[in-house]
Design a protein around this motif. Sequence first.
Motif, PDB file in Angstrom:
ATOM      1  N   ALA A   8       0.687  -1.031   0.139  1.00  0.00           N
ATOM      2  CA  ALA A   8       0.045  -0.111  -0.001  1.00  0.00           C
ATOM      3  C   ALA A   8       0.693   1.100   0.026  1.00  0.00           C
ATOM      4  N   GLY A   9       1.989   1.147   0.471  1.00  0.00           N
ATOM      5  CA  GLY A   9       3.024   2.376   0.456  1.00  0.00           C
ATOM      6  C   GLY A   9       3.436   2.820  -0.822  1.00  0.00           C
ATOM      7  N   ARG A  10       3.336   1.774  -1.797  1.00  0.00           N
ATOM      8  CA  ARG A  10       4.043   2.250  -3.239  1.00  0.00           C
ATOM      9  C   ARG A  10       3.087   3.289  -3.835  1.00  0.00           C
ATOM     10  N   SER A  11       1.924   3.305  -3.693  1.00  0.00           N
ATOM     11  CA  SER A  11       0.982   4.177  -4.536  1.00  0.00           C
ATOM     12  C   SER A  11      -0.509   3.973  -4.178  1.00  0.00           C
ATOM     13  N   ALA A  12      -1.314   5.062  -3.992  1.00  0.00           N
ATOM     14  CA  ALA A  12      -2.592   5.259  -3.794  1.00  0.00           C
ATOM     15  C   ALA A  12      -3.265   4.024  -4.584  1.00  0.00           C
ATOM     16  N   LYS A  13      -3.002   3.807  -5.979  1.00  0.00           N
ATOM     17  CA  LYS A  13      -3.829   2.681  -6.618  1.00  0.00           C
ATOM     18  C   LYS A  13      -3.505   1.255  -6.061  1.00  0.00           C
ATOM     19  N   LEU A  14      -2.145   1.057  -5.541  1.00  0.00           N
ATOM     20  CA  LEU A  14      -1.956  -0.451  -5.029  1.00  0.00           C
ATOM     21  C   LEU A  14      -2.391  -0.459  -3.588  1.00  0.00           C
ATOM     22  N   ARG A  15      -2.746   0.837  -2.964  1.00  0.00           N
ATOM     23  CA  ARG A  15      -3.346   0.696  -1.617  1.00  0.00           C
ATOM     24  C   ARG A  15      -4.933   0.195  -1.931  1.00  0.00           C
ATOM     25  N   GLN A  16      -5.191   0.950  -2.891  1.00  0.00           N
ATOM     26  CA  GLN A  16      -6.876   0.500  -3.208  1.00  0.00           C
ATOM     27  C   GLN A  16      -6.963  -0.873  -3.557  1.00  0.00           C
ATOM     28  N   ARG A  17      -6.102  -1.493  -4.411  1.00  0.00           N
ATOM     29  CA  ARG A  17      -6.174  -2.748  -4.938  1.00  0.00           C
ATOM     30  C   ARG A  17      -5.741  -3.962  -3.900  1.00  0.00           C
ATOM     31  N   ALA A  26     -13.362  -6.341   6.856  1.00  0.00           N
ATOM     32  CA  ALA A  26     -13.300  -6.181   8.306  1.00  0.00           C
ATOM     33  C   ALA A  26     -14.801  -5.564   8.668  1.00  0.00           C
ATOM     34  N   SER A  27     -15.115  -4.439   7.748  1.00  0.00           N
ATOM     35  CA  SER A  27     -16.521  -3.930   8.084  1.00  0.00           C
ATOM     36  C   SER A  27     -17.690  -4.588   7.704  1.00  0.00           C
ATOM     37  N   GLU A  28     -17.596  -5.335   6.559  1.00  0.00           N
ATOM     38  CA  GLU A  28     -18.472  -6.326   5.829  1.00  0.00           C
ATOM     39  C   GLU A  28     -18.795  -7.347   6.994  1.00  0.00           C
ATOM     40  N   LEU A  29     -17.929  -7.860   7.710  1.00  0.00           N
ATOM     41  CA  LEU A  29     -18.220  -8.960   8.798  1.00  0.00           C
ATOM     42  C   LEU A  29     -18.633  -8.404  10.089  1.00  0.00           C
ATOM     43  N   GLY A  30     -18.718  -7.036  10.065  1.00  0.00           N
ATOM     44  CA  GLY A  30     -19.147  -6.264  11.374  1.00  0.00           C
ATOM     45  C   GLY A  30     -18.344  -6.010  12.365  1.00  0.00           C
ATOM     46  N   PHE A  31     -17.064  -6.069  12.008  1.00  0.00           N
ATOM     47  CA  PHE A  31     -15.783  -5.735  12.952  1.00  0.00           C
ATOM     48  C   PHE A  31     -15.218  -4.270  12.642  1.00  0.00           C
ATOM     49  N   GLU A  32     -16.232  -3.370  13.321  1.00  0.00           N
ATOM     50  CA  GLU A  32     -16.014  -2.089  13.009  1.00  0.00           C
ATOM     51  C   GLU A  32     -14.816  -1.276  13.483  1.00  0.00           C
ATOM     52  N   GLU A  33     -14.750  -1.763  14.814  1.00  0.00           N
ATOM     53  CA  GLU A  33     -13.450  -1.317  15.452  1.00  0.00           C
ATOM     54  C   GLU A  33     -12.074  -1.693  14.724  1.00  0.00           C
ATOM     55  N   LEU A  34     -11.998  -2.889  14.308  1.00  0.00           N
ATOM     56  CA  LEU A  34     -10.942  -3.489  13.333  1.00  0.00           C
ATOM     57  C   LEU A  34     -10.924  -2.595  12.136  1.00  0.00           C
ATOM     58  N   ALA A  35     -12.070  -2.389  11.300  1.00  0.00           N
ATOM     59  CA  ALA A  35     -12.013  -1.534  10.117  1.00  0.00           C
ATOM     60  C   ALA A  35     -11.450  -0.257  10.565  1.00  0.00           C
ATOM     61  N   LYS A  36     -11.882   0.429  11.355  1.00  0.00           N
ATOM     62  CA  LYS A  36     -11.321   1.826  11.816  1.00  0.00           C
ATOM     63  C   LYS A  36     -10.057   1.631  11.780  1.00  0.00           C
ATOM     64  N   ALA A  37      -9.430   0.724  12.581  1.00  0.00           N
ATOM     65  CA  ALA A  37      -7.953   0.748  12.961  1.00  0.00           C
ATOM     66  C   ALA A  37      -7.378   0.456  11.825  1.00  0.00           C
ATOM     67  N   LEU A  38      -7.782  -0.449  11.069  1.00  0.00           N
ATOM     68  CA  LEU A  38      -6.970  -0.488   9.391  1.00  0.00           C
ATOM     69  C   LEU A  38      -6.992   0.697   8.810  1.00  0.00           C
ATOM     70  N   GLU A  39      -8.087   1.446   9.094  1.00  0.00           N
ATOM     71  CA  GLU A  39      -7.971   2.905   8.129  1.00  0.00           C
ATOM     72  C   GLU A  39      -6.959   3.566   8.443  1.00  0.00           C
ATOM     73  N   THR A  40      -6.399   3.386   9.746  1.00  0.00           N
ATOM     74  CA  THR A  40      -5.250   4.461  10.063  1.00  0.00           C
ATOM     75  C   THR A  40      -4.011   4.224   9.716  1.00  0.00           C
ATOM     76  N   CYS A  41      -3.716   3.135   8.682  1.00  0.00           N
ATOM     77  CA  CYS A  41      -2.351   2.780   8.169  1.00  0.00           C
ATOM     78  C   CYS A  41      -2.169   4.088   7.020  1.00  0.00           C
ATOM     79  N   GLU A  42      -0.988   4.443   7.372  1.00  0.00           N
ATOM     80  CA  GLU A  42      -0.580   5.688   6.409  1.00  0.00           C
ATOM     81  C   GLU A  42       0.816   5.104   5.787  1.00  0.00           C
ATOM     82  N   ALA A  43       0.660   4.127   5.095  1.00  0.00           N
ATOM     83  CA  ALA A  43       1.597   3.401   4.441  1.00  0.00           C
ATOM     84  C   ALA A  43       2.476   4.266   3.505  1.00  0.00           C
ATOM     85  N   LEU A  44       1.782   5.406   2.835  1.00  0.00           N
ATOM     86  CA  LEU A  44       2.544   6.321   1.876  1.00  0.00           C
ATOM     87  C   LEU A  44       3.524   7.232   2.505  1.00  0.00           C
ATOM     88  N   GLU A  45       2.612   7.672   3.700  1.00  0.00           N
ATOM     89  CA  GLU A  45       3.562   8.453   4.450  1.00  0.00           C
ATOM     90  C   GLU A  45       4.942   7.935   5.023  1.00  0.00           C
TER      91      GLU A  45
END
Length: 105
Positions: A8-17, A26-45
Amino acid sequence: ARSMAYRAGRSAKLRQRFYQPWVDLASELGFEELAKALETCEALEWRESATPLPQPLGKPPVILGHANAVMGVSASKYHGRINQWFSEAITPILDCMRARLVRSE
């Protein structure tokens, strides 16, 4: 998810893919806390911050030898930052989930 964070740190396109499907799952399975934590990944930065500053006389620092000269990224610094984030933000959530699911005897 951790191994996809490296990509994901290589490009926004790779992050999305490669990475975003883990957040979505995680969100679809109802693990909202996990999904929100996963969203905090700032690999590009984090990858950008692992790029060494220009060196005197145009010589790249010896971090990964030839690979560093080509990639321009300190893999150990980049991977270390992702591992730190995963350990601090994701592992505690997974541990709590495991604890709730495992029956104590």
